[in-house]
Design a protein around this motif. Structure first.
Motif, PDB file in Angstrom:
ATOM      1  N   TYR A 179       1.109  -1.033   0.082  1.00  0.00           N
ATOM      2  CA  TYR A 179      -0.023   0.178  -0.033  1.00  0.00           C
ATOM      3  C   TYR A 179       0.753   1.331  -0.023  1.00  0.00           C
ATOM      4  O   TYR A 179       1.704   1.485   0.864  1.00  0.00           O
ATOM      5  N   ALA A 180       0.855   2.317  -0.923  1.00  0.00           N
ATOM      6  CA  ALA A 180       1.596   3.401  -0.952  1.00  0.00           C
ATOM      7  C   ALA A 180       0.572   4.596  -1.656  1.00  0.00           C
ATOM      8  O   ALA A 180      -0.343   4.395  -1.976  1.00  0.00           O
ATOM      9  N   VAL A 181       0.914   5.657  -0.751  1.00  0.00           N
ATOM     10  CA  VAL A 181       0.129   6.731  -0.877  1.00  0.00           C
ATOM     11  C   VAL A 181       0.897   7.882  -0.822  1.00  0.00           C
ATOM     12  O   VAL A 181       1.925   8.034  -0.213  1.00  0.00           O
ATOM     13  N   LYS A 182       0.487   8.965  -1.499  1.00  0.00           N
ATOM     14  CA  LYS A 182       1.073  10.183  -1.715  1.00  0.00           C
ATOM     15  C   LYS A 182       0.563  11.111  -0.410  1.00  0.00           C
ATOM     16  O   LYS A 182      -0.495  11.627  -0.596  1.00  0.00           O
ATOM     17  N   ALA A 183       1.043  10.996   0.712  1.00  0.00           N
ATOM     18  CA  ALA A 183       0.633  11.482   1.787  1.00  0.00           C
ATOM     19  C   ALA A 183       0.600  13.205   1.807  1.00  0.00           C
ATOM     20  O   ALA A 183      -0.053  13.846   2.532  1.00  0.00           O
ATOM     21  N   GLY A 184       1.578  13.752   0.950  1.00  0.00           N
ATOM     22  CA  GLY A 184       1.528  15.080   0.837  1.00  0.00           C
ATOM     23  C   GLY A 184       2.077  15.380  -0.347  1.00  0.00           C
ATOM     24  O   GLY A 184       2.423  14.521  -1.189  1.00  0.00           O
ATOM     25  N   ARG A 185       2.338  16.693  -0.635  1.00  0.00           N
ATOM     26  CA  ARG A 185       2.860  17.233  -2.052  1.00  0.00           C
ATOM     27  C   ARG A 185       4.216  16.442  -2.064  1.00  0.00           C
ATOM     28  O   ARG A 185       4.612  16.198  -3.214  1.00  0.00           O
ATOM     29  N   ASN A 186       5.165  16.410  -1.033  1.00  0.00           N
ATOM     30  CA  ASN A 186       6.253  16.070  -1.230  1.00  0.00           C
ATOM     31  C   ASN A 186       6.681  14.503  -0.590  1.00  0.00           C
ATOM     32  O   ASN A 186       7.931  14.342  -0.284  1.00  0.00           O
ATOM     33  N   LEU A 187       5.871  14.201  -0.047  1.00  0.00           N
ATOM     34  CA  LEU A 187       5.810  12.910   0.949  1.00  0.00           C
ATOM     35  C   LEU A 187       4.919  11.551   0.263  1.00  0.00           C
ATOM     36  O   LEU A 187       3.815  11.909   0.112  1.00  0.00           O
ATOM     37  N   ALA A 188       5.698  10.531   0.239  1.00  0.00           N
ATOM     38  CA  ALA A 188       4.940   9.484   0.005  1.00  0.00           C
ATOM     39  C   ALA A 188       5.490   8.397   1.085  1.00  0.00           C
ATOM     40  O   ALA A 188       6.560   8.319   1.438  1.00  0.00           O
ATOM     41  N   LEU A 189       4.587   7.416   1.377  1.00  0.00           N
ATOM     42  CA  LEU A 189       4.515   6.588   2.504  1.00  0.00           C
ATOM     43  C   LEU A 189       4.148   4.961   1.885  1.00  0.00           C
ATOM     44  O   LEU A 189       3.044   4.932   0.809  1.00  0.00           O
ATOM     45  N   CYS A 190       4.976   3.991   2.118  1.00  0.00           N
ATOM     46  CA  CYS A 190       4.612   2.719   1.489  1.00  0.00           C
ATOM     47  C   CYS A 190       4.829   1.632   2.749  1.00  0.00           C
ATOM     48  O   CYS A 190       5.519   1.670   3.474  1.00  0.00           O
ATOM     49  N   SER A 191       3.830   0.767   2.295  1.00  0.00           N
ATOM     50  CA  SER A 191       4.112  -0.503   3.496  1.00  0.00           C
ATOM     51  C   SER A 191       3.831  -1.993   2.752  1.00  0.00           C
ATOM     52  O   SER A 191       3.193  -1.842   1.816  1.00  0.00           O
ATOM     53  N   LYS A 192       4.445  -2.926   3.241  1.00  0.00           N
ATOM     54  CA  LYS A 192       4.388  -4.168   2.534  1.00  0.00           C
ATOM     55  C   LYS A 192       4.295  -5.348   3.664  1.00  0.00           C
ATOM     56  O   LYS A 192       5.168  -5.223   4.694  1.00  0.00           O
ATOM     57  N   PHE A 193       3.429  -6.068   3.368  1.00  0.00           N
ATOM     58  CA  PHE A 193       3.285  -7.259   4.313  1.00  0.00           C
ATOM     59  C   PHE A 193       3.305  -8.674   3.557  1.00  0.00           C
ATOM     60  O   PHE A 193       2.575  -8.629   2.732  1.00  0.00           O
ATOM     61  N   ASP A 194       4.253  -9.427   4.033  1.00  0.00           N
ATOM     62  CA  ASP A 194       4.335 -10.765   3.372  1.00  0.00           C
ATOM     63  C   ASP A 194       3.877 -12.061   4.369  1.00  0.00           C
ATOM     64  O   ASP A 194       4.262 -11.846   5.425  1.00  0.00           O
TER      65      ASP A 194
END
Length: 392
Positions: free
Chosen positions: A271-286
């Motif tokens: 799951y990746a999201v552009k949380a702000g204009r210059n910020l992106a967050l991502c998570s991965k679960f296996d």
């Protein structure tokens, strides 16, 4: 060289994102970035629209390096000087999925002269020699039709079985779906994979729905791959799906994926999201349904921006009386902005951390990174590296 190859895809109107292999490309860019080790320097040049060279030298243990050459029958004219290259074009990060493009018909590629066809298919040739290992890798890429492409890649190394390997890949992309068939000499591997996009069909013309504030604009894609090794008598299969917002979406851009490997019992979600204009967050679960083992990884990227200055001439009352102009004043404006660099960070459940800072100093592109293992209190820094790139 990756930058020049992407320019070839753009010039030949090929959508690199519309492939099952690119299903989790956004998550890989945010979480699986490579941190440099030691010191590396590369000097590149796009000497002509059809020819590019690159020379690299590194210091990991012994001094090593590589020589690269690229030829394109299709003239390429991207910004080649490192001082003029935009960082967002060479740094892999969160990428907004674009609308599907309509391909040309085969007859639109035809060129006739005196009753004979004179058109040729666009071709790209690439070779890289690693020293002192004498490892050679090569790439042959040819556009067959507006919807077909053939790719042949090879590696020659005495340490590999049979002295090397060859991978042949045929891609058929009509926008609505993409099908690929491949063969590898490594194990006699044969396979097929495909990706299907739900929603409008670009072959029939894309009609953008009316814009409303509460509408969720996105695209859902699903695909699968099946492969079998004829020499080792083993195979595999995987399924995957992706939902990503489109540029028409007025809310927060996001990308979510789910992949399944039923034979190995692996389930992976990102799951990746552009949380702000210059910020992106991502998570991965296996998670593995057979062993009940799981892995979690979190990552982010932060872009550093600088508003360009706009020169404005103003006249004070004293200047008006003296019939002159005051000195030029510089006032910051918000658009367009200049990218100064990007900071990437990731951490997994075992407290292994990766840090990367990419940016530009004068006419040099630099990459500074480190791998940290917080459980190794005696020596937490596992690797530290700096890479410099210059292009003319």
């Amino acid at each position: 060289m990756d930058y020049v190859q992407n320019a070839f895809y753009d010039a030949s109107n090929w959508n690199l994102e519309n492939s099952y292999s690119q299903l989790t490309a956004t998550a890989r860019a945010l979480l699986e970035f490579e941190t440099p080790r030691g010191f590396g320097l590369s000097v590149s040049s796009l000497s002509s629209p059809n020819f590019a060279t690159s020379y690299a030298i590194g210091s990991v243990g012994l001094v090593d390096g590589s020589l690269s050459y690229l030829y394109s029958s299709l003239p390429l004219r991207p910004a080649s000087q490192s001082a003029n290259i935009e960082l967002e074009d060479v740094i892999r990060g969160y990428r907004q999925i674009q609308e599907l493009r309509k391909h040309k018909h085969s007859w639109e590629w035809e060129q006739w002269h005196a009753g004979k066809r004179i058109d040729k298919r666009d071709t790209l040739l690439y070779g890289r020699l690693y020293l002192p290992q004498s490892t050679l890798e090569a790439l042959y890429l040819r556009r067959l039709t507006p919807t077909q492409q053939f790719k042949l890649s090879a590696v020659s190394d005495g340490r590999l079985r049979n002295g090397g390997t060859i991978l042949a890949l045929h891609q058929y992309d009509v926008g609505k779906y993409c099908a690929e068939s491949l063969y590898s000499t490594d194990g006699g591997l044969v396979g097929i994979r495909g990706l299907y996009n739900f929603g409008p069909d670009p072959r029939k013309g894309i009609t953008e729905p009316p814009r409303t504030e509460d509408r969720f604009y996105g695209r859902f894609s699903a695909g699968a791959e099946v492969y079998y090794g004829s020499l080792n008598k083993s195979g595999g299969v995987s399924f995957g799906g992706r939902f990503a917002t489109l540029p028409a979406h007025n809310g927060t851009p996001l990308t979510a994926t789910l992949t399944l490997n039923p034979l190995m019992g692996n389930i992976s979600t990102t799951y990746a999201v552009k949380a702000g204009r210059n910020l992106a967050l991502c998570s991965k679960f296996d998670f593995n349904v057979y062993s009940y083992e799981s892995d979690l990884m979190l990552g982010c990227e932060l872009w550093r921006m600088k508003a360009k200055a706009e020169k404005i001439r103003v006249r004070s009352m004293a200047a008006k009386l003296e019939w002159r102009l005051d000195e030029i004043e510089k006032k910051p404006i918000s658009e367009p902005e200049q990218v100064l660099g990007v900071l990437k960070a990731r951490v997994d459940q075992n407290w292994k951390i990766g840090l990367l800072w990419e940016g530009k100093v004068k006419e040099l592109l630099f990459t500074l990174g480190s791998s940290i293992d917080m459980k190794r209190t005696d020596q937490p820094f596992r690797a530290i590296g700096l890479e410099l790139q210059y292009s003319s």
